[in-house]
Design an enzyme around this catalytic site. Structure first.
Site, short mmCIF file in Angstrom:
data_model
loop_
_atom_site.label_atom_id
_atom_site.label_comp_id
_atom_site.label_asym_id
_atom_site.label_seq_id
_atom_site.Cartn_x
_atom_site.Cartn_y
_atom_site.Cartn_z
N ASP A 165 -15.57 2.09 7.05
CA ASP A 165 -14.57 3.05 6.55
C ASP A 165 -15.12 3.83 5.37
O ASP A 165 -14.86 5.03 5.24
CB ASP A 165 -13.28 2.32 6.14
N HIS B 223 0.84 -1.20 0.00
CA HIS B 223 0.00 0.00 0.00
C HIS B 223 0.88 1.25 0.00
O HIS B 223 1.88 1.30 0.69
CB HIS B 223 -0.87 0.00 1.26
N ARG C 17 -15.67 12.29 6.32
CA ARG C 17 -14.45 13.05 6.64
C ARG C 17 -14.07 13.96 5.49
O ARG C 17 -13.63 15.09 5.68
CB ARG C 17 -13.30 12.08 6.96
N SER D 148 -8.04 3.77 9.08
CA SER D 148 -8.70 3.61 7.78
C SER D 148 -7.84 2.73 6.85
O SER D 148 -8.34 1.78 6.24
CB SER D 148 -8.90 5.01 7.18
N LYS E 148 -8.54 -1.68 6.04
CA LYS E 148 -8.75 -2.23 4.69
C LYS E 148 -7.73 -3.32 4.39
O LYS E 148 -8.03 -4.30 3.71
CB LYS E 148 -8.67 -1.10 3.66
N1 URA Z 1 -6.20 6.83 2.68
C1 URA Z 1 -7.14 6.07 3.32
O1 URA Z 1 -7.44 4.96 2.90
N2 URA Z 1 -7.72 6.57 4.41
C2 URA Z 1 -7.42 7.78 4.92
O2 URA Z 1 -7.96 8.16 5.92
C3 URA Z 1 -6.45 8.56 4.25
C4 URA Z 1 -5.85 8.05 3.13
#
Ligand code: URA
Length: 424
Positions: free
Chosen positions: A162, A83, A169, A184, A188
């Site tokens: 999320d 990621h 957000r 967050s 994932k």
């Molecule tokens: N990327 C994400 O997946 N979540 C966030 O809160 C910020 C960047």
């Protein structure tokens, strides 16, 4: 549970209990026990008051459990998820996924679309005619079984909490919060089923985290969560003050990734080798294999298999022959000197202005437009030498003069890696 009391406790700087956090997450996943206004108020309280590591780990675990999780049982181990927190010109996933799969790892990955100056892998892949970016969980697992890798856009079946919180957000000024970002991202990754998580945490003017202390704090928070939840996590903090590699813009970046998979040298390859080697080390394998699969063509062959499996109408190595943007011009250096700065943030914003990225969710992106950055910090450039090559959909000219700075005397190249942390 009283939603107002949960918000008030966070507002007053207290820690929310695991039960309170689960109540908030269940509400975000659709329990109906908190309104959107209450969820947004709670997010703002977290932005202002923060969360301790136990709370942040509880939030991460609850969000990961808010939907389905991908079960990779039966696929060859180790299972790796890579990621990036996002940057300008960041096409590392397009190189690293086939590299890691060619090294024998199983890579199942969910990627996002770009918003603002940082691009998204899904937009880059959608610039390739036919490439399917919306695989079902079942299709992903089946493809990973066949060829070792699969990539899809985010599905609401995973971490729905999320999805709700991130959308709220985005419109309530509550994105910039280390516990909210860390939970967050990691929720994932947990729901994606990987047993090794490798994070490229970008730091600089072209990234979410613009300063090293902020980036370190986010990295340390993620390591704290991973330790509490028993995850194997490696983080590299990498430089994002200048765009990564040469190309910024969706199809241009796919073309550059293909070049690296065909053996081209440079900073993008160096970063991919670094990140890939760390992932292999975490998997207990020899890190030297990354350069080997890049040089032997095994990574390119894996990438071609991947493109075919996900429906691309062209081979990855032929993307360069597809139509280009209608207008094309170069911007030259006004003076000679050593390049001291190529501002990733400014180049990223200029690419969005050209149409390569979106200002608001739902905006269309133009797959063909973008910017080739022909100078990097530490290069010697002569007056009149091209430093940017613009691919545009209209004749309107971009002014990038403030995005590059020349100095005398000689300036060193920027370091690629600014820090490394892991749970090991
Ligand atoms: N990327 C994400 O997946 N979540 C966030 O809160 C910020 C960047």
């Amino acid at each position: 549970m009283n939603p107002v009391r949960i918000i008030e406790r966070k507002r007053d700087g207290e820690a929310n209990t695991p039960e309170e956090i689960k109540f908030v997450v269940d509400a975000a996943a659709g329990s109906g026990q908190m309104s959107e206004a209450q969820l947004a108020a709670w997010c703002m309280a977290v932005v202002l008051r923060g969360m301790n590591l136990d709370e942040t780990a509880n939030l991460t675990a609850a969000m990961a459990a808010s939907g389905e999780t991908v079960d990779l049982t039966g696929l060859p181990k180790p299972w790796v998820d890579k990621h990036s927190t996002g940057g300008v010109g960041d096409k590392t996933t397009l190189v690293l996924l086939p590299v890691l799969a060619a090294c024998g790892l199983t890579c199942v990955k969910m990627s996002g679309r770009g918003l603002g100056k940082t691009g998204g892998t899904i937009d880059k892949l959608e610039s390739v005619p036919g490439f399917r970016t919306a695989l079902s969980i079942e299709e992903m697992i089946s493809q990973a079984k066949d060829i070792g890798l699969a990539l899809t856009s985010q599905t609401p079946r995973l971490t729905p909490a999320d999805g709700t919180l991130y959308a709220l957000r985005d419109v309530t000024g509550t994105v910039r919060s280390i516990p909210l970002i860390a939970s967050s991202v990691l929720s994932k990754k947990i729901a994606g089923g990987a047993d090794i998580i490798s994070i490229d945490l970008k730091c600089g003017s072209g990234a979410f985290m613009e300063t090293l202390p902020e980036a370190r704090e986010l990295a340390e928070t993620m390591i704290g969560i991973a330790t509490r939840l028993g995850l194997k996590l490696g983080i590299e903090i990498t430089e994002m003050d200048q765009p990564l590699g040469r190309c910024v813009g969706n199809r241009l970046e796919v073309i550059e990734a293909a070049e690296v998979l065909q053996g081209a040298p440079g900073r993008l390859r160096d970063l991919c080798v670094e990140l890939g080697s760390t992932a292999l080390e975490m998997a207990g394998m020899s890190s030297g294999k990354v350069a080997e699969v890049l040089d032997s063509g095994a990574a390119l062959a894996k990438a071609e298999e991947w493109f075919e499996a996900q429906g691309a109408d062209v081979k990855l190595s032929d993307v360069k022959d597809l139509p280009k943007a209608q207008f094309f011009y170069e911007i030259s250096a006004p003076q000679s000197g050593w390049v001291k700065r190529v501002d990733a943030g400014m180049v990223g914003e200029a690419a969005v202005d050209l149409g390569a990225g979106r200002r608001a969710k739902g905006d269309n992106v133009d797959p063909l437009v973008g910017i080739e950055v022909l100078a990097q910090v530490g290069d010697r450039i002569e007056a009149g030498q091209p430093v940017f090559r613009i691919h545009a959909a209209s004749e309107a000219k971009q002014d990038l003069s403030r995005a590059i700075e020349f100095v005398e005397p000689e300036t060193p190249a920027l370091p690629l890696i600014l820090g490394q942390l892991s749970t090991e």
